[in-house]
Design a protein around this motif. Structure first.
Motif, PDB file in Angstrom:
ATOM      1  N   ALA A   1       0.820  -1.220   0.000  1.00  0.00           N
ATOM      2  CA  ALA A   1       0.000   0.000   0.000  1.00  0.00           C
ATOM      3  C   ALA A   1       0.848   1.262   0.000  1.00  0.00           C
ATOM      4  CB  ALA A   1      -0.944   0.005   1.199  1.00  0.00           C
ATOM      5  N   VAL A   2       2.023   1.202   0.630  1.00  0.00           N
ATOM      6  CA  VAL A   2       2.885   2.395   0.688  1.00  0.00           C
ATOM      7  C   VAL A   2       4.100   2.270  -0.230  1.00  0.00           C
ATOM      8  CG1 VAL A   2       2.124   2.989   3.015  1.00  0.00           C
ATOM      9  CG2 VAL A   2       4.182   1.599   2.716  1.00  0.00           C
ATOM     10  N   GLY A   3       4.098   1.263  -1.100  1.00  0.00           N
ATOM     11  CA  GLY A   3       5.148   1.170  -2.104  1.00  0.00           C
ATOM     12  C   GLY A   3       6.476   0.653  -1.602  1.00  0.00           C
ATOM     13  N   LEU A   4       6.443  -0.451  -0.835  1.00  0.00           N
ATOM     14  CA  LEU A   4       7.669  -1.084  -0.357  1.00  0.00           C
ATOM     15  C   LEU A   4       7.779  -2.461  -1.016  1.00  0.00           C
ATOM     16  CD1 LEU A   4       7.430  -0.230   3.461  1.00  0.00           C
ATOM     17  CD2 LEU A   4       8.919   0.857   1.764  1.00  0.00           C
ATOM     18  N   PRO A   5       8.309  -2.529  -2.213  1.00  0.00           N
ATOM     19  CA  PRO A   5       8.351  -3.795  -2.945  1.00  0.00           C
ATOM     20  C   PRO A   5       9.209  -4.840  -2.251  1.00  0.00           C
ATOM     21  CG  PRO A   5       9.714  -2.142  -4.036  1.00  0.00           C
ATOM     22  CD  PRO A   5       8.949  -1.432  -2.965  1.00  0.00           C
ATOM     23  N   GLY A   6       8.685  -6.062  -2.172  1.00  0.00           N
ATOM     24  CA  GLY A   6       9.422  -7.170  -1.582  1.00  0.00           C
ATOM     25  C   GLY A   6       9.375  -7.233  -0.073  1.00  0.00           C
ATOM     26  N   VAL A   7       8.955  -6.171   0.578  1.00  0.00           N
ATOM     27  CA  VAL A   7       8.912  -6.132   2.038  1.00  0.00           C
ATOM     28  C   VAL A   7       7.650  -6.851   2.527  1.00  0.00           C
ATOM     29  CG1 VAL A   7       8.769  -4.604   4.058  1.00  0.00           C
ATOM     30  CG2 VAL A   7      10.215  -3.987   2.105  1.00  0.00           C
ATOM     31  N   GLY A   8       7.763  -7.524   3.681  1.00  0.00           N
ATOM     32  CA  GLY A   8       6.612  -8.212   4.244  1.00  0.00           C
ATOM     33  C   GLY A   8       6.263  -9.492   3.529  1.00  0.00           C
ATOM     34  N   ARG A   9       7.235 -10.097   2.851  1.00  0.00           N
ATOM     35  CA  ARG A   9       7.011 -11.322   2.082  1.00  0.00           C
ATOM     36  C   ARG A   9       8.148 -12.301   2.355  1.00  0.00           C
ATOM     37  NH1 ARG A   9       3.635  -9.832  -2.398  1.00  0.00           N
ATOM     38  NH2 ARG A   9       4.475 -11.469  -3.725  1.00  0.00           N
ATOM     39  N   VAL A  10       7.836 -13.582   2.377  1.00  0.00           N
ATOM     40  CA  VAL A  10       8.867 -14.605   2.473  1.00  0.00           C
ATOM     41  C   VAL A  10       8.944 -15.281   1.115  1.00  0.00           C
ATOM     42  CG1 VAL A  10       9.727 -16.645   3.679  1.00  0.00           C
ATOM     43  CG2 VAL A  10       8.357 -14.958   4.917  1.00  0.00           C
ATOM     44  N   GLU A  11       9.948 -14.888   0.345  1.00  0.00           N
ATOM     45  CA  GLU A  11      10.173 -15.426  -0.980  1.00  0.00           C
ATOM     46  C   GLU A  11      11.620 -15.135  -1.351  1.00  0.00           C
ATOM     47  OE1 GLU A  11       7.413 -13.392  -3.482  1.00  0.00           O
ATOM     48  OE2 GLU A  11       8.348 -11.432  -3.219  1.00  0.00           O
ATOM     49  N   PRO A  12      12.195 -15.900  -2.255  1.00  0.00           N
ATOM     50  CA  PRO A  12      13.597 -15.670  -2.614  1.00  0.00           C
ATOM     51  C   PRO A  12      13.853 -14.224  -3.035  1.00  0.00           C
ATOM     52  CG  PRO A  12      12.875 -17.769  -3.492  1.00  0.00           C
ATOM     53  CD  PRO A  12      11.650 -17.095  -2.933  1.00  0.00           C
ATOM     54  N   GLY A  13      14.895 -13.639  -2.457  1.00  0.00           N
ATOM     55  CA  GLY A  13      15.269 -12.267  -2.750  1.00  0.00           C
ATOM     56  C   GLY A  13      14.715 -11.243  -1.787  1.00  0.00           C
ATOM     57  N   ALA A  14      13.719 -11.628  -0.990  1.00  0.00           N
ATOM     58  CA  ALA A  14      13.116 -10.697  -0.035  1.00  0.00           C
ATOM     59  C   ALA A  14      14.026 -10.528   1.179  1.00  0.00           C
ATOM     60  CB  ALA A  14      11.751 -11.204   0.409  1.00  0.00           C
ATOM     61  N   PRO A  15      13.888  -9.415   1.906  1.00  0.00           N
ATOM     62  CA  PRO A  15      14.676  -9.246   3.133  1.00  0.00           C
ATOM     63  C   PRO A  15      14.457 -10.408   4.092  1.00  0.00           C
ATOM     64  CG  PRO A  15      13.561  -7.206   2.547  1.00  0.00           C
ATOM     65  CD  PRO A  15      13.011  -8.258   1.638  1.00  0.00           C
ATOM     66  N   ALA A  16      15.514 -10.830   4.767  1.00  0.00           N
ATOM     67  CA  ALA A  16      15.440 -11.953   5.701  1.00  0.00           C
ATOM     68  C   ALA A  16      14.904 -11.483   7.045  1.00  0.00           C
ATOM     69  CB  ALA A  16      16.801 -12.605   5.855  1.00  0.00           C
ATOM     70  N   ASP A  17      13.650 -11.030   7.043  1.00  0.00           N
ATOM     71  CA  ASP A  17      12.950 -10.588   8.251  1.00  0.00           C
ATOM     72  C   ASP A  17      11.810 -11.557   8.503  1.00  0.00           C
ATOM     73  OD1 ASP A  17      14.624  -8.382   8.287  1.00  0.00           O
ATOM     74  OD2 ASP A  17      13.183  -7.070   7.285  1.00  0.00           O
ATOM     75  N   LEU A  18      11.878 -12.279   9.624  1.00  0.00           N
ATOM     76  CA  LEU A  18      10.910 -13.329   9.916  1.00  0.00           C
ATOM     77  C   LEU A  18      10.462 -13.246  11.370  1.00  0.00           C
ATOM     78  CD1 LEU A  18      12.811 -16.360   8.319  1.00  0.00           C
ATOM     79  CD2 LEU A  18      11.085 -14.940   7.209  1.00  0.00           C
ATOM     80  N   VAL A  19       9.254 -13.757  11.615  1.00  0.00           N
ATOM     81  CA  VAL A  19       8.724 -13.847  12.973  1.00  0.00           C
ATOM     82  C   VAL A  19       8.218 -15.266  13.192  1.00  0.00           C
ATOM     83  CG1 VAL A  19       7.054 -12.959  14.618  1.00  0.00           C
ATOM     84  CG2 VAL A  19       7.998 -11.436  12.896  1.00  0.00           C
ATOM     85  N   VAL A  20       8.667 -15.889  14.263  1.00  0.00           N
ATOM     86  CA  VAL A  20       8.190 -17.217  14.630  1.00  0.00           C
ATOM     87  C   VAL A  20       7.089 -17.047  15.664  1.00  0.00           C
ATOM     88  CG1 VAL A  20       8.804 -19.477  15.556  1.00  0.00           C
ATOM     89  CG2 VAL A  20      10.471 -18.197  14.175  1.00  0.00           C
ATOM     90  N   LEU A  21       5.903 -17.597  15.359  1.00  0.00           N
ATOM     91  CA  LEU A  21       4.742 -17.453  16.233  1.00  0.00           C
ATOM     92  C   LEU A  21       4.390 -18.801  16.846  1.00  0.00           C
ATOM     93  CD1 LEU A  21       2.503 -15.343  13.802  1.00  0.00           C
ATOM     94  CD2 LEU A  21       3.920 -14.474  15.669  1.00  0.00           C
TER      95      LEU A  21
END
Length: 378
Positions: free
Chosen positions: A341-361
């Motif tokens: 929605a705010v134009g941050l491509p690849g952010v908030g996604r788990v897929e090859p090439g995306a930032p390695a930012d993860l949350v374990v729930l």
């Protein structure tokens, strides 16, 4: 220095396509690969069959841990991002409130430096081009009509980091400002407004693509006077923000939003203030006194509801528990949907090439572990 390659195994990972059961390999601060069977060599961390979500993305947040982005204090802002990161929010757009022209310019400049450092994903201006009648927790004396010249000064100070601005469509010059923002790559949002249905539709036609914290600080929905709420719900171009703290919006009203827009247009946000993480007491927001009692924040002088005091994972839990959303849909509404929605491509996604930012729930959707840029937090 790049973090050591890391593989999380035995995961239920929320991806853009669905749920991946297997492993996720991280390398050079990025998601390198998802797979099943034997994981790649290197450091391995067993997730124990728990949910692995993308790092959450809060695109409407003003502060936390005793600090606020409007304070324009770099160390305070870093404390806000560090606190949120520890809670699973790995990307944040720093939210400002109505301030004088001089103060706003200074705030934008300071936050732009933090964006350059990678501490923030962008800057969000919730004021000052909003309606006095719907000012909420903004100082009405600091509100003014949209001014493209002032907006241009923010753009220069922001050095490409201004991501979104909320505008009341009924104000003089609003449509011109919305067009200018959209053409500059800044997302125009509609909010804090007395606009009619027709005025709101005109704003969307001019380029606005977000509805700021739907229901709150806007003309209410009426069957003969549908206003901005109906306009936003009915327009497929628009992402709809929702503060799902169970204070700002009743679950029944939130359910109406979900039924109308679906998870793909629902953007969960906190609108959190500096009191978040600290408990009850008296605080300030944009120069206004705010009293927090039982986790509910209200402006002392007017009694108006102010910002929330939750962190984004609580909104995810509320979406599952009170709206019946699936875990993947609720997670996406707090990660990939607001990021897009705010134009941050690849952010908030788990897929090859995306930032390695993860949350374990865990099973109760509490945050168990956080990975930021490929390394565990804390």
């Amino acid at each position: 220095m790049s973090p050591t390659p890391l593989t999380l195994t035995d995961t239920r990972t929320v991806t853009p396509e669905g749920v991946h059961e297997g492993w996720v390999h991280l390398e050079n601060g990025r998601v390198a690969e998802l797979g099943t069977g034997e994981p790649p060599r290197g450091a391995v961390h067993d997730a124990g069959g728990r949910w692995v979500a993308p790092g959450l993305v809060d695109t409407h947040v003003h502060g936390g841990a005793g600090h606020g982005f409007p304070d324009a204090d770099p160390e305070g802002a870093r404390a806000v991002t560090a606190f949120n990161r520890s809670q699973g929010v790995t990307s944040m757009v720093g939210g400002l409130v109505a301030a004088s022209p001089e103060d706003t310019l200074h705030q934008v400049s300071v936050l732009a430096d933090l964006c350059d450092e990678g501490e923030l994903a962008g800057i969000y201006l919730e004021g000052p081009f909003i309606a006095r009648q719907r000012c909420g927790a903004h100082d009405p004396e600091l509100l003014r009509d949209p001014d493209t010249a002032e907006f241009d000064r923010w753009l220069e100070a922001g050095r490409g980091h201004v991501r979104m601005i909320t505008v009341a469509p009924e104000l003089p010059g609003a449509l011109e400002l919305i067009r200018a923002a959209a053409s500059s790559g800044v997302v125009p949002a509609v909010g804090h407004t007395e606009a009619t249905y027709e005025e709101t539709v005109a704003a969307f036609d001019a380029g606005a693509t977000v509805a700021t914290h739907l229901y709150n600080a806007m003309r209410p929905l009426g069957h003969r006077d549908p206003g901005p709420i109906a306009a936003a719900l009915g327009d497929g171009r628009v992402s709809v923000e929702l503060i799902l703290d169970l204070v700002h919006v009743h679950p029944g009203a939130a359910q109406v939003v979900l039924d109308a827009v679906g998870p793909g247009r629902l953007s969960l946000v906190t609108d959190a203030m500096n009191a978040t993480g600290l408990g009850d007491g008296e605080y300030t927001l944009g120069g206004l006194r705010v009293r927090v009692s039982g986790g509910e924040a209200r402006v002392v002088e007017t009694g108006s509801i102010a910002s929330s005091t939750i962190v984004l994972p609580q909104a995810v839990r509320n979406a599952v528990d009170h709206l019946g959303m699936t875990v993947p849909d609720a997670v996406r509404s707090a990660s990939s949907v607001p990021a897009a929605a705010v134009g941050l491509p690849g952010v908030g996604r788990v897929e090859p090439g995306a930032p390695a930012d993860l949350v374990v729930l865990d099973e109760g959707l509490a945050v168990a572990e956080v990975v930021h840029r490929g390394a565990f937090v804390g």
